[in-house]
Design a protein around this motif. Structure first.
Motif, PDB file in Angstrom:
ATOM      1  N   GLY A 220       0.808  -1.240   0.004  1.00 33.72           N
ATOM      2  CA  GLY A 220      -0.090   0.123  -0.061  1.00 33.72           C
ATOM      3  C   GLY A 220       0.872   1.234   0.178  1.00 33.72           C
ATOM      4  N   LEU A 221       2.240   1.126  -0.026  1.00 36.40           N
ATOM      5  CA  LEU A 221       3.049   2.429  -0.068  1.00 36.40           C
ATOM      6  C   LEU A 221       3.446   2.781  -1.177  1.00 36.40           C
ATOM      7  N   LYS A 222       3.003   2.117  -2.286  1.00 32.21           N
ATOM      8  CA  LYS A 222       3.630   2.322  -3.564  1.00 32.21           C
ATOM      9  C   LYS A 222       3.576   3.700  -4.077  1.00 32.21           C
ATOM     10  N   GLY A 223       4.612   4.335  -4.525  1.00 24.77           N
ATOM     11  CA  GLY A 223       4.853   5.655  -5.000  1.00 24.77           C
ATOM     12  C   GLY A 223       5.277   6.701  -3.976  1.00 24.77           C
TER      13      GLY A 223
ATOM     14  N   ILE B 174      11.996   5.691  -2.304  1.00 24.78           N
ATOM     15  CA  ILE B 174      10.528   5.541  -2.892  1.00 24.78           C
ATOM     16  C   ILE B 174      10.155   4.146  -2.729  1.00 24.78           C
ATOM     17  N   PHE B 175       9.045   3.833  -2.352  1.00 23.22           N
ATOM     18  CA  PHE B 175       8.410   2.744  -2.196  1.00 23.22           C
ATOM     19  C   PHE B 175       7.885   2.029  -3.509  1.00 23.22           C
TER      20      PHE B 175
ATOM     21  N   GLY C 171       9.728  -3.379  -3.654  1.00 22.76           N
ATOM     22  CA  GLY C 171      10.663  -2.968  -2.695  1.00 22.76           C
ATOM     23  C   GLY C 171      10.705  -1.710  -2.749  1.00 22.76           C
ATOM     24  N   VAL C 172      11.996  -1.198  -2.967  1.00 18.57           N
ATOM     25  CA  VAL C 172      12.258   0.268  -2.764  1.00 18.57           C
ATOM     26  C   VAL C 172      13.343   0.855  -3.948  1.00 18.57           C
ATOM     27  N   SER C 173      13.123   2.079  -4.260  1.00 17.64           N
ATOM     28  CA  SER C 173      13.974   2.760  -5.238  1.00 17.64           C
ATOM     29  C   SER C 173      14.457   3.950  -4.671  1.00 17.64           C
ATOM     30  N   GLY C 174      15.086   4.981  -5.564  1.00 16.68           N
ATOM     31  CA  GLY C 174      15.385   6.158  -5.020  1.00 16.68           C
ATOM     32  C   GLY C 174      17.017   6.278  -4.937  1.00 16.68           C
ATOM     33  N   ASN C 175      17.287   7.642  -4.728  1.00 14.17           N
ATOM     34  CA  ASN C 175      18.727   7.882  -4.615  1.00 14.17           C
ATOM     35  C   ASN C 175      19.608   7.306  -3.500  1.00 14.17           C
ATOM     36  N   ALA C 176      19.227   7.254  -2.397  1.00  9.31           N
ATOM     37  CA  ALA C 176      19.786   6.485  -1.218  1.00  9.31           C
ATOM     38  C   ALA C 176      19.789   5.050  -1.648  1.00  9.31           C
ATOM     39  N   VAL C 177      18.606   4.363  -2.110  1.00  8.65           N
ATOM     40  CA  VAL C 177      18.958   3.015  -2.254  1.00  8.65           C
ATOM     41  C   VAL C 177      19.888   2.729  -3.306  1.00  8.65           C
ATOM     42  N   PHE C 178      19.843   3.456  -4.478  1.00 12.99           N
ATOM     43  CA  PHE C 178      20.597   3.186  -5.707  1.00 12.99           C
ATOM     44  C   PHE C 178      22.322   3.329  -5.084  1.00 12.99           C
TER      45      PHE C 178
END
Length: 386
Positions: free
Chosen positions: A199-202, A226-227, A231-238
């Motif tokens: 439910g956290l997508k986006g 970004i959820f 899973g997760v995306s976004g600069n910190a994850v990259f």
């Protein structure tokens, strides 16, 4: 058989920077650029979500990784303004130090280079270089052969095969005795267990992310998380993705309020409890409502447990989205056999540049800066020797 002074294998960021520098250094040098794609610079045109994040003023040695990180630092030499001299446009810098063309259009950078190269450099595409023999005869996939006095391998890595980089070109360097270090996707989205993030997508949040495996801290980064439905995306994850790629048992620890003490969070929750807030709303205004409810569901209604979960929301990693989605490749041709002039130590006149080598940078323009700098350095060396 057509012969050239220089054959540049690959028309990406490093190859274009090399060809452009050669054309400016000496208009009498004959240069051919061979690329497998129908359009040169496709990956460059897509960088920064199409806006062209080509460098970063927060440049430091810690931004580079891999066996060639020290080489990258020497070659770049702190010159984060290099794109100003390569491209015919103005640039702007955002609050994170990321440098963009003022028009925020990466494709315009490619157009700038191709416009300047027109009539000076021969472009051969789409065509793959199948082999390069000593004495520098190149066999092309269209059946042609060509000769060259110098060869620059700017073939890219294995990431994002839609840009005609599938890793097959590593064989060209291996044929000269170079070694290939282990490859893994870098700057890529991570798959995690999804039980706690449904439910956290986006939803996007500024957070600190720490990667851990077997009780050992692998690294940390702060930025966007970004959820997603996987899973997760976004600069910190990259930024930490390559640290967990291929590791069993890796876990992400997400800290949602990096600048806020756990005691402050607990006090805020206790105040809301005293005011009769329902349990599901105890993080209202503190976190995005949906995210706050997910944290509360996981930790229960105790103020201390909720506060701790805000500061450490753990997600076991189950994998990455792989090379097709990775921005760059971690690993590549071993830099131990490459000089500071980007020339092979195993074969004079052979140069290796950019993502092809075992160098990868953090998210934020560092990889493109390395590609440009290494391409320029190779061109300068070649121009001096011809």
């Amino acid at each position: 058989m057509q012969k050239y002074d220089v054959a540049v294998v690959g028309g990406g960021a490093a190859g274009l920077a090399c060809a452009l520098t050669l054309s400016r250094k000496n208009k009498n040098i004959s240069v051919a650029v061979i690329d497998a794609c129908e359009r040169l610079g496709k990956k460059l045109a897509a960088t920064g979500n199409g806006q062209g994040n080509v460098s970063n003023s927060r440049l430091s040695p810690e931004r580079y990784h891999g066996g060639g990180s020290a080489l990258a630092v020497r070659v770049i030499g702190g010159d984060y303004l290099l794109p100003h001299r390569l491209f015919n446009c103005l640039f702007t810098e955002d609050a994170e130090g990321r440098m963009y063309p003022s028009g925020r259009q990466a494709s315009a950078l490619v157009d700038s280079v191709l416009r300047e190269l027109r009539g000076r450099v021969e472009i051969i595409n789409p065509a793959r270089v199948l082999s390069v023999s000593r004495g520098f005869v190149l066999a092309l996939s269209d059946g042609r052969s060509m000769g060259a006095r110098k060869v620059v391998l700017a073939c890219g890595g294995r990431a994002q095969k839609q840009f005609c980089t599938d890793g097959s070109a590593y064989a060209l360097a291996l044929s000269f005795g170079h070694k290939l270090t282990p490859l893994s996707p870098a700057l890529v989205q991570l798959k995690t267990q999804t039980d706690y993030i449904k439910g956290l997508k986006g939803i996007r949040v500024d957070a600190a992310v720490t990667a851990e495996c077997g009780g050992r801290i692998l690294g940390s980064a702060r930025g966007d998380v970004i959820f997603t439905d996987y899973g997760v995306s976004g600069n910190a994850v990259f930024s930490i993705s390559s640290l967990v790629a291929g590791r069993e048992g890796a876990v992400l620890h997400i800290e949602f309020l990096p600048g806020t003490d756990v005691g402050q969070i607990r006090s805020d929750i206790e105040r809301k409890l005293s005011l009769g807030y329902p349990a599901s709303e105890l993080l209202s205004g503190t976190l995005h409502n949906q995210l706050g409810r997910a944290v509360i569901r996981r930790s229960g209604g105790d103020a201390s447990a909720i506060a701790r979960a805000v500061k450490d929301f753990s997600l076991p990693v189950t994998g990455t989205l792989g090379f097709d989605y990775a921005q760059v490749t971690r690993g590549g041709i071993d830099c131990a056999d490459v000089g500071d002039d980007m020339q092979s130590k195993l074969c004079g006149g052979l140069y290796l540049v950019g993502e092809y080598l075992d160098v990868d940078g953090d998210c934020g323009g560092y990889n493109l800066l390395w590609a440009f700098a290494s391409g320029v350095r190779a061109a300068e060396s070649i121009a001096e020797s011809l």
